[in-house]
Structure formats: C-alpha cells, structure tokens
Design a protein around this motif. Structure first.
Motif, short mmCIF file in Angstrom:
data_model
loop_
_atom_site.label_atom_id
_atom_site.label_comp_id
_atom_site.label_asym_id
_atom_site.label_seq_id
_atom_site.Cartn_x
_atom_site.Cartn_y
_atom_site.Cartn_z
N TYR A 1 5.76 2.57 34.65
CA TYR A 1 7.08 1.94 34.60
C TYR A 1 7.00 0.49 35.07
O TYR A 1 7.60 -0.42 34.48
N VAL B 1 4.77 -2.07 32.49
CA VAL B 1 5.41 -2.63 31.29
C VAL B 1 6.06 -3.97 31.61
O VAL B 1 5.85 -4.96 30.90
N GLY B 2 6.84 -4.03 32.66
CA GLY B 2 7.45 -5.29 33.05
C GLY B 2 6.46 -6.30 33.58
O GLY B 2 6.58 -7.50 33.34
N ARG C 1 10.73 0.64 29.39
CA ARG C 1 9.90 0.97 30.55
C ARG C 1 9.95 2.47 30.82
O ARG C 1 8.92 3.12 31.05
#
Length: 280
Positions: free
Chosen positions: A109, A112-113, A151
């Motif tokens: 999670y 991705v960012g 995400r």
C-alpha cells in the motif's frame, strides 16, 4: 512459538520485506510486481522452514528423546498424536504468516505512492485512500467512507496468492510430519527440500510423459513421480503476479480441495509409518 527460531524467522521476513520496499529493483517500472513476487517467496520460505523444523523437533526429537512414550501413556493414541502435531504446527505457521502478511499488505500500500513520488509521475488518484459511498436509509441520506483507490487494489491483489501460499505450506507440513515419524531432522529437511523442488517441476514431468512415448522407462518414471509427489506448481502465482490478473475463486476452491486430499493422504501415510514405530 516460544522457540528462538520463530522470532528469528519473523524478524528475517519483516526485515527482508522492508528492505525490498525501499531498495530499487531496476525493473523498468515493475517494482510493485517484483515486490509482490519477492515478498510472497519470502513468506513462503519462512513458513516452510518453520513447518519443517517444527515437525522435526516436535516428532523426531520427541521420539528419539523418549518423550513420546510419556505422552502416549496418557489416554492419547498414536493417530491423535499425529493429528495434534499437524494441527499444532499449522497453528504456529499461521501465527508467523498472518502478522507478516499484514505487514506485507501495508508495505505494498505504501510502495504504490512511494514509487509515484520517486519516479516523478505523481498522480493525485494514487493517493486516494477512500471514497464516499452515498446511502439512503428510510429517507435519511448520508455517506460513509469506503476504502478505495489503486493503492488498496494493489494490496488486495495479493490476498489470493497468500491463500495459495498457505495451502502449499499445509501440504508440505503434512509431508514433513509423515517423514518425521521415521527420519531424523537432517534427513527430513533434505528430503522436504528435494520434494519441494521436484514438486514444482511436475508439469515438466507430465510433459515428458507425452514427449517420450517411445521410452517406456522414462515415461513410467516421470508419471510415477508426478503422481506420487505433490503438484506444488498448482500453488505458484508468479504468472498471475506478472500479468496482474486476479485468481478466480473456482481455482482457489479446486486448489483447497487438492490440498485437503493430498494432506489427508500424507497424514494417513503418517498413521501407517508411526503405528509400528518402536518408541522404547
């Protein structure tokens, strides 16, 4: 769980996952897929090591140390002993795999960012954590936050592979328990390693059966190995991760059915091997 090897494997798994999250793979924009693939392999190896080690120390070591004689002097028969050991090992593996898997989901999670920032391809949608779901209840309208966004989707994509990973560990645990009734720890670990490697080659062995029709011995040997040993390649999810495809529920159901059937056969073999084992 109180043994140092449990904490050691958990620490190794968590440290490996964190390092893989921040270290670049140089995979031309496919770092998320590489993280998923390497993370699943890390969890699988740590789970298998704990399962095989627990089977060896919980069965082989107790038989050699005469502890089993004291246990079986209670109102417990040999079959209950085997089933209890198998379920106990699976429970210990779950206590290892579940926390590490939760950390793995959070790292995906975050990854991705993180990659979106580092690559300079910032997209505001990447950082969406939730969306508002409108609800109309008896004329009363309100909204609730619903987790959403790429995400979360990327993190949830590894849930079916994690389920298949647990099924593969359950099969190998049953095999290790059966071997532990007769083999010491070193031979058990080596044999399980061989079975693990060959079990992932069963599709190639089956292909050999059809290609070597003229060589009866080669065809018979390949078919025998592919039939007796577990088909662990059925639990392999590298292709699904590489193509970003979702594993269908029907496949998960058939894999679970195969896991139950083969694990049951391995435990039944453990009953036979342990029934006449001299414990004195």
């Amino acid at each position: 769980i109180r043994q140092p090897v449990f904490l050691l494997l958990m620490a190794v798994a968590l440290i490996s996952l964190v390092l893989n999250t921040f270290l670049p793979f140089f995979s031309l924009g496919e770092d998320i897929k590489m993280l998923k693939d390497v993370g699943l392999a890390t969890i699988l190896i740590c789970g298998l090591l704990l399962a095989v080690w627990s089977a060896s120390t919980g069965i082989s070591a107790e038989i050699e140390g005469r502890t089993t004689m004291t246990l079986l002097s209670k109102p417990i028969n040999r079959r209950q002993f085997i089933v209890g050991k198998y379920l106990g090992i699976l429970q210990a593996v779950l206590w290892l795999v579940v926390p590490v898997s939760i950390a793995f989901l959070f790292l995906i999670y975050f990854k991705v960012g993180y990659d979106a920032r580092e690559s300079g391809t910032y997209d505001a949608n990447v950082f969406v954590w939730y969306r508002w779901l409108p609800i109309d209840l008896a004329g009363i309208k309100f909204s609730l936050p619903l987790p959403a966004g790429p995400r979360l989707e990327s993190a949830l994509h590894v849930l079916p592979p994690l389920a298949l990973l647990l099924l593969e560990i359950a099969v190998m645990t049953a095999v290790s328990v059966a071997l532990a009734t007769r083999l010491p720890m070193v031979l058990n670990v080596v044999t399980c390693l061989v079975i693990f490697v060959v079990g992932h080659l069963t599709p190639m062995l089956v292909k050999t059966v059809f290609q070597q029709q003229g060589l009866e011995f080669v065809s018979f040997t390949a078919q025998l190995i592919a039939t007796v040993l577990p088909s662990l390649e059925a639990f392999n999810t590298q292709t699904a991760i590489a193509k970003s495809t979702i594993i269908p529920p029907a496949y998960l159901g058939l894999s679970a059915l195969y896991c139950v059937a083969y694990a049951g056969a391995a435990i039944f073999l453990a009953f036979i091997l342990f029934e006449d084992r001299d414990l004195a």
